[in-house]
Design an enzyme around this catalytic site. Structure first.
Site, short mmCIF file in Angstrom:
data_model
loop_
_atom_site.label_atom_id
_atom_site.label_comp_id
_atom_site.label_asym_id
_atom_site.label_seq_id
_atom_site.Cartn_x
_atom_site.Cartn_y
_atom_site.Cartn_z
N GLY A 51 0.78 -1.23 0.00
CA GLY A 51 0.00 0.00 0.00
C GLY A 51 0.80 1.27 0.00
O GLY A 51 0.30 2.34 0.35
N THR A 90 2.32 0.00 -7.21
CA THR A 90 1.50 -0.22 -8.40
C THR A 90 1.13 1.11 -9.04
O THR A 90 1.24 1.31 -10.26
CB THR A 90 0.21 -0.95 -8.01
OG1 THR A 90 0.56 -2.09 -7.25
CG2 THR A 90 -0.57 -1.36 -9.24
N HIS A 116 -8.94 -0.78 34.06
CA HIS A 116 -7.77 -1.18 33.26
C HIS A 116 -7.28 -0.03 32.38
O HIS A 116 -6.11 0.35 32.42
CB HIS A 116 -8.17 -2.38 32.39
CG HIS A 116 -7.06 -2.94 31.55
ND1 HIS A 116 -6.39 -4.09 31.89
CD2 HIS A 116 -6.51 -2.50 30.39
CE1 HIS A 116 -5.48 -4.33 30.97
NE2 HIS A 116 -5.53 -3.38 30.04
N GLU A 117 -8.20 0.56 31.64
CA GLU A 117 -7.79 1.64 30.73
C GLU A 117 -7.32 2.87 31.52
O GLU A 117 -6.37 3.54 31.11
CB GLU A 117 -8.94 2.02 29.79
CG GLU A 117 -9.42 0.89 28.87
CD GLU A 117 -8.30 0.25 28.06
OE1 GLU A 117 -7.29 0.92 27.75
OE2 GLU A 117 -8.41 -0.96 27.76
N HIS A 148 -3.67 2.43 32.34
CA HIS A 148 -2.79 2.79 31.22
C HIS A 148 -2.68 4.32 31.13
O HIS A 148 -1.60 4.87 30.98
CB HIS A 148 -3.36 2.29 29.89
CG HIS A 148 -3.23 0.81 29.66
ND1 HIS A 148 -2.03 0.15 29.71
CD2 HIS A 148 -4.16 -0.12 29.32
CE1 HIS A 148 -2.23 -1.14 29.42
NE2 HIS A 148 -3.51 -1.33 29.19
N ASP A 153 -1.30 -7.04 26.54
CA ASP A 153 -0.32 -6.12 27.12
C ASP A 153 0.95 -6.87 27.52
O ASP A 153 2.06 -6.42 27.26
CB ASP A 153 -0.87 -5.45 28.39
CG ASP A 153 -2.06 -4.55 28.07
OD1 ASP A 153 -2.18 -4.12 26.92
OD2 ASP A 153 -2.86 -4.30 29.00
N1 LIG Z 1 1.97 7.67 -2.41
C1 LIG Z 1 0.65 7.58 -2.57
N2 LIG Z 1 -0.06 8.65 -2.98
C2 LIG Z 1 -1.39 8.58 -3.14
N3 LIG Z 1 -2.10 7.47 -2.93
C3 LIG Z 1 -1.47 6.38 -2.53
C4 LIG Z 1 -0.06 6.37 -2.32
N4 LIG Z 1 0.31 5.15 -1.92
C5 LIG Z 1 -0.80 4.41 -1.89
N5 LIG Z 1 -1.88 5.12 -2.23
C6 LIG Z 1 -3.26 4.63 -2.27
O1 LIG Z 1 -3.24 3.26 -1.94
C7 LIG Z 1 -3.77 2.49 -3.00
C8 LIG Z 1 -2.94 1.24 -3.13
O2 LIG Z 1 -1.64 1.56 -3.56
P1 LIG Z 1 -0.79 0.61 -4.46
O3 LIG Z 1 -1.64 -0.48 -5.00
O4 LIG Z 1 -0.04 1.42 -5.43
O5 LIG Z 1 0.18 0.01 -3.37
P2 LIG Z 1 1.29 -1.08 -3.54
O6 LIG Z 1 2.52 -0.53 -2.92
O7 LIG Z 1 1.34 -1.53 -4.93
O8 LIG Z 1 0.70 -2.18 -2.58
P3 LIG Z 1 0.76 -3.76 -2.71
O9 LIG Z 1 2.12 -4.15 -2.34
O10 LIG Z 1 -0.29 -4.15 -1.71
O11 LIG Z 1 0.38 -4.07 -4.12
C9 LIG Z 1 -3.72 3.36 -4.21
O12 LIG Z 1 -4.74 3.04 -5.10
C10 LIG Z 1 -3.88 4.74 -3.63
O13 LIG Z 1 -5.25 5.03 -3.46
ZN LIG Z 2 -4.31 -3.04 28.37
#
Ligand SMILES: Nc1ncnc2c1ncn2[C@@H]1O[C@H](COP(=O)(O)OP(=O)(O)OP(=O)(O)O)[C@@H](O)[C@H]1O
Ligand SMILES: [Zn+2]
Length: 626
Positions: free
Chosen positions: A227, A231, A445-446, A449, A521
């Protein structure tokens, strides 16, 4: 807010073009064929059943019947005889059939003639034709099934090829006009953009480079966590260069048949060469490009053949062919070294999780089409999203817009982003789940923390405390990590340990009892203490030594088994040190909570009333006493 203002998906530019595979409707497609064959099969079975309605009798019985004058007429059909009895009483079956024995019965014709049986004959071609059909139908069915299922698979994967498209490359092709993603859409990856600029220049005017005999890189490996825009940037590179973009995922090469992957690779490179200059993008290259012939993942002929074909294709580029291959992976460590040799993927571009500035830019890109409230503080939002990838940020914007839409608001506000943030980090709220005593325990608990985080030096600032169960957690205390730390001091880590133990210690102090709710934790605390002792040299008894104890994978966060490189005696010392560090942190926690016992009680009461308290509410509440 009207619906069309809300983006149903914030990366709709990608999605839109990807979901338009060029499908030509086929008037006589696999579906129809399937039905026709089913019909045939049913017909064959039924006609077989009817044929058996004529009862079979033995040849001797047949002859006896003829001699005793019971048969009126017969018909020869191949080696079969179908006959009709002379009607005597109504309920007896009127017809019969029998098989002529292979040896010639010279006696038969005279007997028939003496008894005045009416004789006719039919050519045996008909039943043979039928039996051939019966033999063929199951095979046709099997073949049809394969065609049908492969067809379904292609449709599912958005493939564009026609009826028998088994060996077609399966890559999605984006012609220049379909590719709308440009460099401005990919934010905060300036370094990577610079690295790829050369490729753009080359693909724009390959002749100029060839003229000077410059050797261009053929393959570039994009590495980084999921992400982070690999791509997207690949696609934008094709857009900027104005060349067709062939996109396929490594796992799509491979299917159930041996050799399909390799032939897909061949087709893909051929298609790209035909359209050169062009850009090929192979996502998840690690799924075909793992080290060959070793234990990990097991030997897999199909995968190896596919990988070998990729290598062969990359070696086979001639100087004039302007095709560049980008491949993405988040596991560069498992790749076969052969992939990284000169002439193949010999350039690497690294993607990182976005830092503060980059997160602001990415958020701005994704809020371009979203009506955000005036004076929105992007900086604060970016501070709340340390560790988010680009895809997480895109998701955050979308969730916030959805939250605004549910309220039928006109703009997306800070509050929507807060809710979206909590939902993403901790899952959706589950209001109804806690019974009163669990609620009390969670509040205690919270609060533990929170008090530890508030009053211990060096701790990350508190953001909010909540006893609304979300996802699998019963409650949550959130701290805002100070911007993107890469380095931790020992005192910071010790405080962090104490805060982690705060929940359990508070339960002990207030309720005089602990619960299983603290297991997460404890797990985190133990892990942290272990890292302090074995990796970061923070224990005097062990000293400044680094041990291999299964290292955390940089991207995937799980431990990879490694051999221990220390003795049993050292192992015991490590265990003792981990125990000591945690025990000392626990004492610190006890001390601070006992010292602020009144604040602790007040926070518990307030949490039970309001369920969620942000830092401003907490500070206001604790002030008079401080
Ligand atoms: N640098 C960026 N700028 C803007 N949008 C981004 C950016 N990086 C990720 N995104 C958002 O996240 C979505 C997924 O990104 P992308 O598929 O390019 O990631 P990836 O690195 O190829 O991930 P994977 O390894 O899961 O394939 C994009 O469609 C976009 O909406
Ligand atoms: Zn906790």
């Amino acid at each position: 807010m009207t619906d069309n203002k809300i983006p149903t998906n914030n990366n709709d530019t990608t999605k839109k073009s990807e979901s338009t595979p060029q499908q030509t409707p086929h008037p006589f497609d696999a579906h129809t064929l399937m039905w026709i064959l089913m019909f045939f099969a049913a017909y064959t079975i039924f006609s077989g059943l009817f044929a058996q309605k004529t009862p079979e009798i033995s040849y001797s019985d047949f002859k006896k019947a003829v001699i005793s004058n019971q048969v009126s007429s017969i018909s020869f059909k191949g080696d079969q005889i179908y006959g009709i009895y002379i009607e005597k009483d109504a309920d007896k079956t009127k017809t019969f059939h029998t098989v002529i024995p292979p040896t010639t019965d010279t006696n038969l014709m005279p007997v028939l003639e003496t008894n005045k049986v009416n004789i006719s004959a039919k050519s045996s071609a008909d039943p043979q034709w039928l039996s051939i059909l019966i033999g063929i139908v199951p095979w046709l069915l099997i073949i049809a099934f394969f065609i049908y299922s492969s067809r379904m698979l292609q449709q599912k994967m958005g493939g564009k090829d026609g009826f028998m498209g088994f060996s077609k490359s399966k890559a999605r092709l984006f012609e220049t006009k379909d590719n709308e993603i440009n460099y401005d859409d990919v934010a905060g990856v300036e370094g990577a953009k610079q690295d790829l600029q050369e490729i753009i220049d080359y693909l724009k005017k390959p002749e100029e480079f060839n003229k000077l005999g410059a050797k261009m890189p053929r393959g570039i490996l994009l590495m980084g966590p999921p992400g982070t825009g690999k791509t997207m940037l690949a696609k934008a590179t094709a857009h900027e260069a104005g060349v067709p973009f062939f996109s396929i995922s490594g796992s799509e090469f491979i299917e159930m048949f041996i050799g399909v992957g390799a032939s897909r690779v061949r087709d893909l490179f051929k298609e790209a060469r035909d359209k050169a200059p062009a850009l090929i993008f192979i996502d998840e290259i690690d799924s075909v490009g793992r080290v060959r012939g070793t234990g990990l993942g097991g030997g897999n002929d199909e995968r190896e053949q596919t990988l070998n074909q990729i290598l062969a294709e990359m070696d086979g580029f001639s100087v004039g062919e302007a095709v560049v291959v980008l491949a993405a992976t988040n596991r560069p460590d498992v790749l076969d070294p052969a992939l990284l040799r000169p002439g193949r993927f010999d350039r690497k571009v690294t993607f990182e999780l976005p830092q503060q500035e980059a997160r602001i830019k990415i958020l701005k890109v994704h809020t371009r089409k979203v009506p955000i409230e005036l004076n929105f503080d992007y900086k604060e939002l970016a501070s709340m999203t340390v560790g988010f990838s680009g895809a997480d940020l895109a998701n955050l914007v979308n969730e916030a817009a959805l939250s605004a839409a549910r309220k039928k608001a006109d703009t997306v506000t800070r509050d929507d982003f807060n809710q979206a943030h909590d939902k993403i980090i901790m899952g959706s709220e589950r209001k109804d789940l806690l019974n009163p005593s669990e609620r009390k325990r969670t509040a205690v608990h919270e609060s533990g923390h929170a008090i530890a985080a508030l009053f211990l030096p060096n701790s990350d600032p508190l953001r909010q405390v909540s006893i609304i169960p979300r996802g699998r957690a019963l409650g949550a205390t959130e701290q805002l990590p100070v911007e993107d730390r890469h380095n931790y001091t020992q005192s910071y880590l010790e405080t962090r340990l104490s805060v982690m133990l705060g929940g359990r210690v508070a339960e002990k102090i207030v309720l005089d009892d602990t619960s299983s709710g603290a297991s997460n934790d404890l797990e985190q605390a133990t892990h942290l203490a272990k890292m302090m002792v074995t990796q970061w040299g923070m224990s005097d008894a062990i000293g400044p030594i680094h041990f291999k104890v299964g290292s955390e994978h940089p991207f995937l966060g799980y431990e990879i088994q490694q051999e221990k490189d220390f003795s049993e005696k050292t192992a015991t010392t490590i265990d003792q040190e981990i125990y000591r560090i945690i025990k000392e942190a626990e004492q610190t926690t006890f001390a601070i909570l006992l010292q602020h016992r009144d604040d602790l009680n007040r926070l518990v009461e307030e949490l039970l009333n309001k369920e969620t308290l942000d830092i401003h509410m907490i500070e206001a509440m604790l002030k008079p006493k401080d």
